[in-house]
Design an enzyme around this catalytic site. Structure first.
Site, PDB file in Angstrom:
ATOM      1  N   GLY A   3       0.840  -1.193   0.000  1.00  0.00           N
ATOM      2  CA  GLY A   3       0.000   0.000   0.000  1.00  0.00           C
ATOM      3  C   GLY A   3       0.874   1.242   0.000  1.00  0.00           C
ATOM      4  N   SER A  58       3.035  -8.827  -0.906  1.00  0.00           N
ATOM      5  CA  SER A  58       1.711  -8.234  -0.718  1.00  0.00           C
ATOM      6  C   SER A  58       0.624  -9.241  -1.065  1.00  0.00           C
ATOM      7  CB  SER A  58       1.562  -6.989  -1.602  1.00  0.00           C
ATOM      8  OG  SER A  58       0.255  -6.466  -1.467  1.00  0.00           O
ATOM      9  N   THR A 100      -5.164   1.816   0.287  1.00  0.00           N
ATOM     10  CA  THR A 100      -4.888   3.245   0.104  1.00  0.00           C
ATOM     11  C   THR A 100      -5.664   3.773  -1.099  1.00  0.00           C
ATOM     12  OG1 THR A 100      -2.692   2.988   1.066  1.00  0.00           O
ATOM     13  CG2 THR A 100      -3.029   4.919  -0.319  1.00  0.00           C
ATOM     14  N   GLU A 123     -10.245   9.085  -0.231  1.00  0.00           N
ATOM     15  CA  GLU A 123     -10.866  10.023  -1.153  1.00  0.00           C
ATOM     16  C   GLU A 123     -10.416  11.462  -0.919  1.00  0.00           C
ATOM     17  OE1 GLU A 123     -15.098   9.306  -0.784  1.00  0.00           O
ATOM     18  OE2 GLU A 123     -14.769   7.141  -0.829  1.00  0.00           O
ATOM     19  N   PHE A 164     -10.748  20.706   5.790  1.00  0.00           N
ATOM     20  CA  PHE A 164     -11.051  19.356   6.262  1.00  0.00           C
ATOM     21  C   PHE A 164     -11.409  19.401   7.736  1.00  0.00           C
ATOM     22  CE2 PHE A 164     -10.377  14.779   5.218  1.00  0.00           C
ATOM     23  CZ  PHE A 164     -10.741  14.851   3.884  1.00  0.00           C
ATOM     24  N   TRP A 191       1.133 -12.847  -2.437  1.00  0.00           N
ATOM     25  CA  TRP A 191       1.743 -13.733  -1.443  1.00  0.00           C
ATOM     26  C   TRP A 191       1.241 -13.279  -0.081  1.00  0.00           C
ATOM     27  CZ3 TRP A 191       6.085 -17.329  -1.856  1.00  0.00           C
ATOM     28  CH2 TRP A 191       6.466 -17.587  -3.192  1.00  0.00           C
ATOM     29  N   ALA A 229       1.675 -13.148   3.827  1.00  0.00           N
ATOM     30  CA  ALA A 229       2.648 -13.324   4.913  1.00  0.00           C
ATOM     31  C   ALA A 229       1.926 -13.874   6.130  1.00  0.00           C
ATOM     32  CB  ALA A 229       3.312 -12.000   5.244  1.00  0.00           C
ATOM     33  N   GLN A 283     -11.861   4.778  15.116  1.00  0.00           N
ATOM     34  CA  GLN A 283     -12.528   5.956  14.583  1.00  0.00           C
ATOM     35  C   GLN A 283     -13.773   5.583  13.771  1.00  0.00           C
ATOM     36  OE1 GLN A 283     -10.793   8.634  11.301  1.00  0.00           O
ATOM     37  NE2 GLN A 283     -10.909   9.938  13.115  1.00  0.00           N
ATOM     38  N   HIS A 317     -16.402   7.088  11.242  1.00  0.00           N
ATOM     39  CA  HIS A 317     -16.572   8.217  10.330  1.00  0.00           C
ATOM     40  C   HIS A 317     -18.058   8.534  10.293  1.00  0.00           C
ATOM     41  CE1 HIS A 317     -16.440  10.731   6.793  1.00  0.00           C
ATOM     42  NE2 HIS A 317     -15.127  10.617   6.725  1.00  0.00           N
ATOM     43  N   LEU A 363     -17.744   4.815   2.046  1.00  0.00           N
ATOM     44  CA  LEU A 363     -17.496   6.132   2.601  1.00  0.00           C
ATOM     45  C   LEU A 363     -17.936   7.264   1.673  1.00  0.00           C
ATOM     46  CD1 LEU A 363     -15.954   7.814   4.846  1.00  0.00           C
ATOM     47  CD2 LEU A 363     -14.113   7.926   3.186  1.00  0.00           C
ATOM     48  N   GLU A 383     -15.179  13.137   3.742  1.00  0.00           N
ATOM     49  CA  GLU A 383     -15.311  14.360   4.511  1.00  0.00           C
ATOM     50  C   GLU A 383     -15.205  15.599   3.621  1.00  0.00           C
ATOM     51  OE1 GLU A 383     -13.728  14.025   8.346  1.00  0.00           O
ATOM     52  OE2 GLU A 383     -12.600  15.877   8.161  1.00  0.00           O
ATOM     53  N   ARG A 435     -14.236  13.931  13.759  1.00  0.00           N
ATOM     54  CA  ARG A 435     -15.094  12.788  13.459  1.00  0.00           C
ATOM     55  C   ARG A 435     -15.707  12.148  14.699  1.00  0.00           C
ATOM     56  NH1 ARG A 435     -11.173  10.271   8.793  1.00  0.00           N
ATOM     57  NH2 ARG A 435     -11.666  11.888   7.279  1.00  0.00           N
ATOM     58  N   HIS A 495     -14.004   3.267  10.586  1.00  0.00           N
ATOM     59  CA  HIS A 495     -13.248   3.817   9.467  1.00  0.00           C
ATOM     60  C   HIS A 495     -11.741   3.661   9.606  1.00  0.00           C
ATOM     61  CE1 HIS A 495     -12.311   6.371   6.138  1.00  0.00           C
ATOM     62  NE2 HIS A 495     -11.767   7.297   6.879  1.00  0.00           N
ATOM     63  N   ARG A 515      -7.842  10.424  15.062  1.00  0.00           N
ATOM     64  CA  ARG A 515      -7.068  10.933  13.935  1.00  0.00           C
ATOM     65  C   ARG A 515      -7.836  12.027  13.229  1.00  0.00           C
ATOM     66  NH1 ARG A 515      -6.954   9.603   7.947  1.00  0.00           N
ATOM     67  NH2 ARG A 515      -8.955   8.649   8.381  1.00  0.00           N
ATOM     68  N   ASN A 572      -4.814  13.279   7.738  1.00  0.00           N
ATOM     69  CA  ASN A 572      -3.480  13.134   8.328  1.00  0.00           C
ATOM     70  C   ASN A 572      -2.883  11.762   8.044  1.00  0.00           C
ATOM     71  OD1 ASN A 572      -2.736  15.538   9.394  1.00  0.00           O
ATOM     72  ND2 ASN A 572      -3.272  15.053  11.516  1.00  0.00           N
ATOM     73  N   SER A 573      -3.723  10.835   7.645  1.00  0.00           N
ATOM     74  CA  SER A 573      -3.215   9.470   7.510  1.00  0.00           C
ATOM     75  C   SER A 573      -2.398   9.278   6.235  1.00  0.00           C
ATOM     76  CB  SER A 573      -4.391   8.500   7.541  1.00  0.00           C
ATOM     77  OG  SER A 573      -3.969   7.232   7.156  1.00  0.00           O
TER      78      SER A 573
HETATM   79  C1  LIG Z   1     -12.634   4.758   2.530  1.00  0.00           C
HETATM   80  C2  LIG Z   1     -11.437   5.386   3.159  1.00  0.00           C
HETATM   81  C3  LIG Z   1     -11.108   6.699   2.877  1.00  0.00           C
HETATM   82  C4  LIG Z   1      -9.986   7.289   3.447  1.00  0.00           C
HETATM   83  N1  LIG Z   1      -9.720   8.585   3.134  1.00  0.00           N
HETATM   84  C5  LIG Z   1      -8.620   9.167   3.670  1.00  0.00           C
HETATM   85  C6  LIG Z   1      -8.294  10.516   3.373  1.00  0.00           C
HETATM   86  O1  LIG Z   1      -8.994  11.176   2.622  1.00  0.00           O
HETATM   87  N2  LIG Z   1      -7.196  11.053   3.903  1.00  0.00           N
HETATM   88  C7  LIG Z   1      -6.376  10.332   4.723  1.00  0.00           C
HETATM   89  O2  LIG Z   1      -5.377  10.878   5.154  1.00  0.00           O
HETATM   90  N3  LIG Z   1      -6.659   9.057   5.019  1.00  0.00           N
HETATM   91  C8  LIG Z   1      -7.759   8.452   4.525  1.00  0.00           C
HETATM   92  N4  LIG Z   1      -8.045   7.158   4.856  1.00  0.00           N
HETATM   93  C9  LIG Z   1      -7.102   6.376   5.637  1.00  0.00           C
HETATM   94  C10 LIG Z   1      -5.956   5.885   4.785  1.00  0.00           C
HETATM   95  O3  LIG Z   1      -6.399   5.655   3.476  1.00  0.00           O
HETATM   96  C11 LIG Z   1      -5.364   4.583   5.268  1.00  0.00           C
HETATM   97  O4  LIG Z   1      -5.051   4.724   6.591  1.00  0.00           O
HETATM   98  C12 LIG Z   1      -4.102   4.266   4.520  1.00  0.00           C
HETATM   99  O5  LIG Z   1      -4.337   4.243   3.149  1.00  0.00           O
HETATM  100  C13 LIG Z   1      -3.485   2.962   4.918  1.00  0.00           C
HETATM  101  O6  LIG Z   1      -2.359   2.721   4.076  1.00  0.00           O
HETATM  102  P1  LIG Z   1      -1.313   1.579   4.378  1.00  0.00           P
HETATM  103  O7  LIG Z   1      -0.234   1.698   3.376  1.00  0.00           O
HETATM  104  O8  LIG Z   1      -0.939   1.595   5.787  1.00  0.00           O
HETATM  105  O9  LIG Z   1      -2.119   0.260   4.133  1.00  0.00           O
HETATM  106  P2  LIG Z   1      -2.937  -0.308   2.886  1.00  0.00           P
HETATM  107  O10 LIG Z   1      -3.015   0.631   1.767  1.00  0.00           O
HETATM  108  O11 LIG Z   1      -4.195  -0.835   3.449  1.00  0.00           O
HETATM  109  O12 LIG Z   1      -2.035  -1.472   2.388  1.00  0.00           O
HETATM  110  C14 LIG Z   1      -1.860  -2.644   3.123  1.00  0.00           C
HETATM  111  C15 LIG Z   1      -0.982  -3.555   2.326  1.00  0.00           C
HETATM  112  O13 LIG Z   1      -0.591  -4.656   3.113  1.00  0.00           O
HETATM  113  C16 LIG Z   1      -0.759  -5.831   2.404  1.00  0.00           C
HETATM  114  N5  LIG Z   1      -1.007  -6.907   3.357  1.00  0.00           N
HETATM  115  C17 LIG Z   1      -1.864  -6.909   4.397  1.00  0.00           C
HETATM  116  N6  LIG Z   1      -1.801  -8.082   5.031  1.00  0.00           N
HETATM  117  C18 LIG Z   1      -0.880  -8.827   4.393  1.00  0.00           C
HETATM  118  C19 LIG Z   1      -0.372 -10.138   4.568  1.00  0.00           C
HETATM  119  N7  LIG Z   1      -0.809 -10.932   5.543  1.00  0.00           N
HETATM  120  N8  LIG Z   1       0.551 -10.586   3.709  1.00  0.00           N
HETATM  121  C20 LIG Z   1       0.984  -9.798   2.695  1.00  0.00           C
HETATM  122  N9  LIG Z   1       0.545  -8.561   2.497  1.00  0.00           N
HETATM  123  C21 LIG Z   1      -0.378  -8.092   3.339  1.00  0.00           C
HETATM  124  C22 LIG Z   1      -1.900  -5.589   1.478  1.00  0.00           C
HETATM  125  O14 LIG Z   1      -1.818  -6.409   0.380  1.00  0.00           O
HETATM  126  C23 LIG Z   1      -1.662  -4.141   1.111  1.00  0.00           C
HETATM  127  O15 LIG Z   1      -0.782  -4.067   0.021  1.00  0.00           O
HETATM  128  C24 LIG Z   1      -9.180   6.566   4.325  1.00  0.00           C
HETATM  129  C25 LIG Z   1      -9.506   5.263   4.620  1.00  0.00           C
HETATM  130  C26 LIG Z   1     -10.646   4.681   4.082  1.00  0.00           C
HETATM  131  C27 LIG Z   1     -11.026   3.314   4.510  1.00  0.00           C
END
Ligand SMILES: Cc1cc2nc3c(=O)[nH]c(=O)nc-3n(C[C@H](O)[C@H](O)[C@H](O)COP(=O)(O)OP(=O)(O)OC[C@H]3O[C@@H](n4cnc5c(N)ncnc54)[C@H](O)[C@@H]3O)c2cc1C
Ligand code: SF4
Ligand code: F3S
Ligand code: FES
Lengths: 253, 596, 110, 127
Positions: free
Chosen positions: B15, B38, B47, B51, B118, B157, B159, B232, B234, B244, B247, B292, B360, B395, B399-400
Site C-alpha cells: 500500500g 503483498s 490506500t 478520497e 477538512f 503472497w 505473509a 474511529q 466516520h 465512505l 469528509e 469525526r 473507518h 485521527r 493526516n493518515s
Molecule cells: C474509505 C477510506 C477513505 C480514506 N480517506 C482518507 C483521506 O482522505 N485522507 C487520509 O489521510 N486518510 C484516509 N483514509 C485512511 C488511509 O487511506 C489509510 O489509513 C491508509 O491508506 C493505509 O495505508 P497503508 O499503506 O498503511 O495500508 P494499505 O493501503 O491498506 O495497504 C496494506 C498492504 O498490506 C498488504 N497486506 C496486508 N496483510 C498482508 C499479509 N498478511 N501478507 C501480505 N501482504 C499483506 C496488502 O496487500 C496491502 O498491500 C481513508 C480510509 C478509508 C477506509
C-alpha cells in the site's frame, strides 16, 4: 431489461468453475442465492462463498469500484462485479465467468502476468532530464495542463478493456488499451519529458498500430478512461511524427 | 521443505506505506535489494480508496505550528508531540515529492497545488486530487516503484509469520496464492506495512483485505500493540454497504441534518451554524467541520432522541450537498455523486444522501518509535498498521495519507541502515521455522474433523465487536465482548475448510486472517477495558470524562498465553500542555486571538 | 523494435475515410438513384467530368476510397481470423488499391 | 499447484455480441465503398465515351439488381459516415482551457459539412 418481479426471493447464478487439481477445463455450476434489490453480483458471490460453497475463488477488495480487482464476465460482458446490480439481470440466471482473454488460474481468477509486464514496459513514471530540488516546491501545472492527461490517469487497472478487445484476444504481443492509455497519461503530463523513450514501443506495430479501433475497450471501461481515444490520439501524434521525420530527416525523430 | 529466498530488506504490504518505504530504500541505498510481499497486487491496496486528501502545510498564512496544534487537540492530547512535530515538518516535503513523481494533484489557476478545508483542521491545508486522492497517490507510488530494478515483488503472497532468531526479526514466511507454495523470504530487516483492521467490525468503510494481519504477526512475535481501544467512526458512511462519503463533501460545504431538517450538530457544542449563503460557511473546526469522533457521537444522541430516519439497513441522517450545485459537485467531488448514485440510488445534486457513522480507521497499532522501529530488533512498521503515535485518541481526516509517506520513508531508511549493519545469521534455524510454519498451514488447509465454518466465526466476531466496542462502551459491554472472543477462539480450533486445494485457495487465506483477527480483537477489547475514562473516540458511559491524572498514557497490549497484559507508557508532551478540547466556540476565540 | 510504416497507410486511410464519409452518400444518391431516374442530363455530367476540377476530384475521391477500403479490409480480414496470412493480405490489398487508383487515373484523365 | 487454463480464442468472436457485429459491418462498409467507386468509374468512362454509351449504362442502372446494390451501398455508406463522425472527437480531443469541447459539437460540425457538400453536389449536378 426485464422489470423486477417484486417478489423475487432467489436468483440463479451460473458460475464458471475451474479447479486445476481436478478439472480439465472450466465447467458451469449452478447456484441459487437470495435476491436482494440492493445487492451487486459480488454480494451474491460473497453470500455463496460464506454460506453455500467455500471453495469458490475470486478476487475482490474495495467493493466500491476503485481497487480494480473484481472484474469478471457477467452474461458475457466484462463488468466490475461490485458495480453490477442483480436487479439489472432479473429474472436471471446470471452467468459469471472469469475475464475473457486471460488464462484462468482458478475459478474466476485470471492470470495477470502479461498485463503487468506490458504495464511496466511503457515506463509509466515521470522521466525528466533534470530534477527541480524539492525545496523549490512543486512543478507548476495549470488546470488546463492537468486536464490534458487527467482522464487517462483514472485507470484502475481492472483490465475489463482487455477482456473486451478482440485484437488482444488474437494478438499476444499487442500492448492493449489500458497500457497504451497509461503511456499517453505520461506523455501528456506537462512534467514529463520521457515521450522519446516511450515512443519506440508505443509507435510500433505491437503498440498502437495493432488496434483496429473496435472501440469496445472504451465502452466497457468503468472509469471513462477512453483508451480507444487515447490510442487514436497516439495514432495522430505518431503520424505527425512520421511525416515530420521525412521533412526534417536530420532533426530528432 | 519450504524454499528460501533472500533479500536485504523485506517489506510486507504494497500500500502507500509499503511502496514509499521500498522507494526510500531504493533511492538512499541503491545497492540494497528489496523484497515486497503483498497479498494483493499493490495497486489494489486499500490506500486506493482514500478520497478526501492529504494534509501538509504549504500555503502562506498556514504554519507548521497550527497543523501541530490541530493534530494534538484532535488527538485529545494522546498523540506524542515529538512525533507530531516530525510528522508535520516532513509532510509538505513528502507531498511535494509525490508531486514530482507525477501525482495529479488538483491545481490553482496559477499552477500551484490547491488545498481544501477538512474536519478538525483550522485552515485549508489538505492537498487533494479531486476526490480520489488515495487512488492517485497509490498509483503514482506504484508506477514510480516500477523503475527500480532492485525491488522484487511477491504479488499475491500472504505473509503468515515473522521469522525471529537471535532476538532479531529476519524475514517472513509467506504463502503464494497461485500455487499454494509456502516459502521463507529472508531479510536482514523487515518492515510491516499491512494497513488497518476495520474488518474486525461488521460495518466499515474498509476493504476486505483490511484484516490487520501485520498487527497479528507482530503481536505474536512479542511486540506490543499500542492504543488499540481507539476506533474511529466516520460520521458519513452509506447505510448497507458502509461505503465512505468523503469528509471533503463537508469540506466543500455539505451539511448534516436530521429527520426534522434540523442541523443538529448545533446542540453538541460544535458551534453555531452559519447561513449557507454566508461566505464564511463552512467555518473551520465548527459544526460539520468538527472532528469525526464528536460528529459520530452526536449521531448516537440524535438516534436516542428519535431524531433520525429509521431503515432496515440502519438508522441514518441526511448529508445535504445540493446547495453546492452540479458544477462544483462534478468538479470537486465527482466520486461522491458516482457512489451515491450507484449504491443508494440517489443523485446528490437533487436529493440529500443518507449517511450513518461507520468504522473507518484504527488509531492503534504496532508500537513504534519515531524511526518506525519496533521493540523487536530488525522489525519496523509504518502506515495504518503502526502507532507512532500522531493520531492519539482521534485521527484528523487527511493526516493518515501523509503519515504513510513520512513514516513509510523513515521506515525504509531506518531498515536500510539496520540491514547494512547486520549480517544474516543462522540460516538453518530460519529454515526450520519456515518448515514449521509450512506444516501449520498444511494443517489449516487439511482441516479435517472440524465443524465450524470460518464465515460464521467471522460474522460472530464482528457482531461481538460492534455490540461491545462501538461508539459508546461500558465495562459490561466490553466484558461481554471479551467473553465472546474467548469462545470464538475455541470455536476456531474446530474450524474446517471446504477447500483443500492449493491453487488460489481464498478460504485458506480467510482462515489465516481470521486467526489473526481474533488476536487483535482481543487486544482491542482488553485495552478498552482498562481505560477507565472517555477520551477522543474512546467513550465510556461509565467513565464519561477525560482523566489525565490516570490515563494521559498510551496503553500497550502484550500477548500472553491467557488474556493480554496491558501496560502503560507516558505520552510525550513537549510544548502543548493538555487543555480542554473545544470546537466551534474555540475556533472563534482562537481566530480572534490570531487576529484573522 | 521495428519502426512501423503504418503512419503512411493510416493517414491515407484516414483521408479516404473523411472524404468518403462526407461525399459518398451524396454521390450514391446522384449516380445510383437520380441518374437511373433520368433526372440528370448527360451534358451536365460530361461538362463536370471534362472540367479539370471534376477530373481531379474524381481521381482523388476514387483513389482515396480504394486505399481506404484496402486498408480497412486488410485489417478486418486479419481481425476476423486470417492472422496467419497478414503479410500476403497486406500486399494484395495495397496492390489492388494501386491498381484501382491507376484505373481511376485512366478514366478521369481520359 | 498452478496449471492455468490457457486463454480461449474464438474464431467467431465477431458474431458473439452486438458491438462486435456492428464493428465488422462498419469495416465491411469499405467493401461497398470500393465496389460503388467501381460503378462510378464505369459510369464516368461511359460518359467520356459519349451519350449513347451513357444511355446504355443508364438502362443497366435502372435494373433492380443495380438499384438494390445502390440501396445497400447507401446504407453502408451512411453507416460509415455515422461511425466515422462518431470517431472524430476520439482522435482530436479539442480543449478550450480546462473544458473539453463537447464531442457532440465536433460530430455536429461533421454532419453540417456533409449536408453542405451534399447540397453542393446536387446543385452542381442538377442546375
Ligand atoms: C474509505 C477510506 C477513505 C480514506 N480517506 C482518507 C483521506 O482522505 N485522507 C487520509 O489521510 N486518510 C484516509 N483514509 C485512511 C488511509 O487511506 C489509510 O489509513 C491508509 O491508506 C493505509 O495505508 P497503508 O499503506 O498503511 O495500508 P494499505 O493501503 O491498506 O495497504 C496494506 C498492504 O498490506 C498488504 N497486506 C496486508 N496483510 C498482508 C499479509 N498478511 N501478507 C501480505 N501482504 C499483506 C496488502 O496487500 C496491502 O498491500 C481513508 C480510509 C478509508 C477506509
Ligand atoms: S482503461 Fe478502463 S477498463 Fe481498461 S483497465 Fe483502465 S479502468 Fe479498466
Ligand atoms: S477494443 Fe481493442 S482494437 Fe483498439 S479501440 Fe479498443 S484497443
Ligand atoms: S472490489 Fe474493488 S473494484 Fe470491485
Amino acid at each position: 431489461m426485464t422489470q423486477a418481479p417484486s417478489d423475487a426471493t432467489t436468483i440463479r447464478l451460473e458460475i464458471a468453475r475451474y479447479r486445476p487439481e481436478q478439472d480439465e477445463r472450466p465447467v458451469l455450476e449452478r447456484y441459487d442465492v437470495p435476491y436482494r434489490h440492493e445487492w451487486v453480483v459480488l454480494d451474491a458471490l460473497n453470500y455463496l462463498k460464506d454460506h453455500i460453497d467455500g471453495t469458490l475463488s475470486y478476487r475482490w477488495s474495495c467493493r466500491m469500484g476503485i481497487c480494480g480487482s473484481c472484474g469478471m464476465m457477467v452474461n458475457g460482458v466484462p463488468k466490475l462485479t461490485c458495480s453490477a446490480f442483480l436487479r439489472d439481470y432479473l429474472p436471471g440466471p446470471i452467468r459469471v465467468e472469469p475475464m475473457a482473454n486471460f488464462p484462468v488460474e482458478r475459478d474466476l481468477v485470471t492470470v495477470l502476468d502479461d498485463f503487468m509486464e506490458k504495464f511496466q514496459a511503457v515506463k509509466p513514471w515521470i522521466i525528466r532530464d533534470g530534477e527541480q530540488p524539492l525545496e523549490e516546491g512543486e512543478y507548476r501545472q495549470t488546470p488546463a495542463q492537468l486536464a490534458d492527461f487527467k482522464q487517462f490517469s483514472m485507470c484502475i487497472n481492472c483490465m475489463l478493456c482487455y477482456a473486451a478487445c478482440p485484437v488482444y484476444q488474437h494478438e499476444d504481443e499487442f500492448l492493449g488499451p489500458a497500457v497504451l492509455a497509461l503511456a499517453q497519461r505520461y506523455n501528456h503530463d506537462s512534467r514529463d519529458q520521457g515521450k522519446g523513450e516511450r515512443q519506440e514501443l508505443i509507435w510500433s506495430d505491437e503498440g498502437i498500430w495493432d488496434c483496429t479501433f473496435v472501440g469496445e475497450c472504451s465502452a466497457v471501461c468503468p472509469k471513462h478512461v477512453d483508451p480507444a481515444g487515447a490510442i487514436q490520439q497516439a495514432k495522430v501524434e505518431s503520424t505527425v511524427g512520421w511525416y515530420r521525420s521525412f521533412l526534417a530527416p536530420f532533426g530528432r525523430g | 521443505m519450504a524454499e528460501i529466498t533472500q533479500h536485504d530488506i523485506v517489506i510486507i504490504g504494497g500500500g502507500g506505506a509499503g511502496l514509499r518505504a521500498a522507494i526510500a530504500v531504493a533511492e538512499t541505498y541503491p545497492d540494497l535489494d528489496v523484497g515486497m510481499v503483498s497479498k494483493v497486487y499493490p495497486m489494489r491496496s486499500h490506500t486506493v480508496s482514500a478520497e478526501g486528501g492529504a494534509a501538509g502545510v504549504i500555503k502562506p498564512g498556514d504554519s507548521l505550528e497550527d497543523h501541530i496544534r490541530d493534530t494534538i487537540s484532535g488527538s485529545d492530547w494522546l498523540a506524542d508531540q515529538d512525533a507530531v512535530e516530525a510528522f508535520v515538518r516532513e509532510a509538505p516535503r513528502e507531498l511535494t515529492q509525490l508531486e514530482h513523481w507525477g501525482c495529479p494533484w488538483s491545481r490553482e489557476p496559477d499552477g500551484s497545488v490547491a488545498v481544501r478545508p477538512f474536519g478538525g483542521m483550522g485552515i485549508q491545508r489538505t492537498w487533494f486530487a479531486a476526490d480520489k486522492t488515495g487512488f492517485h497517490m497509490l498509483h503514482t507510488l506504484f508506477q514510480t516503484s516500477l523503475k527500480y530494478a532492485r525491488i522484487t515483488r511477491y504479488d499475491e503472497w500472504f505473509a503468515s509469520r515473522l521469522l525471529v532468531e537471535d532476538g532479531r526479526c529476519q524475514g517472513v514466511v509467506a504463502l503464494e496464492l497461485r500455487t499454494g507454495e509456502v516459502r521463507g523470504i529472508l531479510g536482514k530487516a523487515v518492515i510491516l506495512c499491512t494497513g488497518g483492521f476495520g474488518r474486525i467490525f461488521p460495518f466499515t468503510t474498509n476493504a476486505a483485505i483490511k484484516t490487520g494481519d501485520g498487527l497479528g504477526l507482530a503481536y505474536r512475535a512479542g511486540v506490543p500493540l499500542k492504543d488499540m481501544e481507539f476506533v474511529q467512526y466516520h460520521p458519513t458512511g452509506l447505510p448497507g454497504t458502509g461505503i465512505l462519503i468523503t469528509e471533503a463533501a463537508r469540506g466543500e460545504g455539505g451539511i448534516l441534518v436530521n429527520k426534522h431538517g434540523d442541523r443538529y450538530l448545533r446542540h453538541y457544542d460544535l458551534g453555531e451554524p452559519l447561513d449557507l449563503g454566508d461566505p464564511r460557511h463552512p467555518l473551520f473546526r465548527t459544526m460539520e467541520l468538527g472532528p469525526r469522533d464528536r460528529l459520530s457521537q452526536a449521531f448516537v444522541h440524535e438516534q436516542e432522541l428519535g431524531n433520525v430516519f429509521e431503515a432496515p439497513d440502519g438508522a441514518y441522517v441526511h448529508l445535504d450537498i445540493r446547495h453546492l450545485g452540479e458544477k462544483t459537485i462534478d468538479q470537486k467531488i465527482p466520486f461522491v455523486r458516482e457512489l451515491a448514485k450507484n449504491y443508494v440510488g440517489i443523485d446528490p445534486v437533487h436529493q440529500p444522501i443518507p449517511v450513518r457513522p461507520v468504522v473507518h480507521y484504527m488509531m492503534g497499532g504496532i508500537d513504534t518509535d519515531l524511526e518506525a522501529a519496533t521493540s523487536l530488533p530488525g522489525l519496523f512498521a509504518a502506515g495504518e498498521c503502526a502507532c507512532v503515535s500522531i493520531n492519539g485518541a482521534n485521527r484528523l481526516g487527511s493526516n493518515s495519507l501523509p503519515e504513510l509517506l513520512v513514516f513509510g520513508a523513515r521506515a525504509g531508511r531506518g531498515a536500510a541502515e539496520w540491514a547494512r549493519e547486520h549480517p544474516e545469521s543462522s540460516r538453518a534455524a530460519l529454515e526450520q521455522q519456515a518448515d514449521v510454519e509450512e506444516a501449520r498451514i498444511r494443517d489449516f488447509r487439511g482441516g479435517d474433523g472440524g465443524t465450524e465454518r470460518i464465515a460464521s466465526i467471522r460474522a460472530d466476531l464482528q457482531a461481538a465487536m460492534e455490540s461491545g466496542c462501538g461508539i459508546y462502551r461500558t465495562e459490561a459491554t466490553l466484558r461481554a465482548a471479551a467473553e465472546s472472543i474467548a469462545e470464538l477462539r475455541e470455536r476456531f480450533r474446530s474450524m474446517r475448510l471446504d477447500d483443500h486445494s492449493l491453487a488460489f485457495n481464498t478460504e485458506l487465506t480467510g482462515a489465516l486472517e481470521l486467526d489473526l483477527m481474533i488476536e487483535i480483537a482481543e487486544a482491542l477489547v482488553h485495552s478498552a477495558l482498562q481505560r477507565e475514562e472517555s477520551r477522543g473516540s474512546h467513550q465510556r458511559l461509565d467513565f464519561p470524562t477525560r482523566d489525565d491524572e490516570r490515563f494521559l498514557k498510551h496503553s500497550l497490549a502484550y500477548r500472553t498465553e491467557g488474556v493480554p497484559r496491558i501496560e502503560h507508557r507516558d505520552v510525550v508532551i513537549t510544548r502543548w500542555p493538555p487543555a480542554e478540547r473545544v470546537y466551534g466556540r474555540a475556533h472563534e476565540a482562537g481566530a480572534a486571538e490570531r487576529g484573522t | 523494435m521495428r519502426r512501423s510504416n503504418e503512419p503512411l497507410f493510416w493517414s491515407l486511410f484516414s483521408a479516404g475515410g473523411v472524404v468518403t464519409a462526407l461525399l459518398v452518400p451524396a454521390l450514391i444518391l446522384v449516380t445510383g438513384f437520380l441518374v437511373p431516374a433520368e433526372r440528370v442530363e448527360f451534358g451536365r455530367l460530361e461538362a463536370i467530368l471534362s472540367h479539370p476540377v471534376g477530373r481531379l476530384a474524381l481521381f482523388g475521391v476514387a483513389s482515396l476510397t480504394f486505399i481506404h477500403a484496402a486498408h480497412r479490409l486488410r485489417h478486418v480480414l486479419v481481425d476476423m481470423g486470417l492472422r496467419r496470412f497478414r503479410g500476403p493480405i497486406a500486399v494484395a490489398a495495397y496492390l489492388a488499391a494501386i491498381g484501382g487508383a491507376a484505373w481511376a487515373a485512366t478514366v478521369a484523365f481520359a | 499447484m498452478a496449471r492455468p487454463y490457457p486463454r480461449e480464442r474464438s474464431n467467431a468472436w465477431f458474431l458473439e455480441r452486438w458491438p462486435y457485429r456492428v464493428f465488422v459491418l462498419r469495416e465491411l462498409s469499405a467493401l461497398f465503398l470500393a465496389l460503388y467507386m467501381g460503378v462510378l468509374l464505369v459510369l464516368a468512362a461511359r460518359v467520356h465515351e459519349g451519350s449513347s454509351a451513357f444511355r446504355d449504362y443508364v438502362d443497366a442502372l435502372q435494373s433492380p439488381l443495380y438499384l438494390a446494390f445502390h440501396a445497400v451501398a447507401l446504407l453502408f455508406a451512411l453507416l460509415h459516415s455515422v461511425t466515422w463522425f462518431q470517431a472524430v472527437p476520439k482522435g482530436l480531443p479539442l480543449r478550450r482551457g480546462e473544458q473539453r469541447v463537447a464531442p457532440a459539437l465536433l460530430i455536429g460540425a461533421n454532419y453540417v459539412a456533409m449536408l453542405a457538400l451534399t447540397v453542393l453536389v446536387l446543385v452542381v449536378v442538377l442546375s
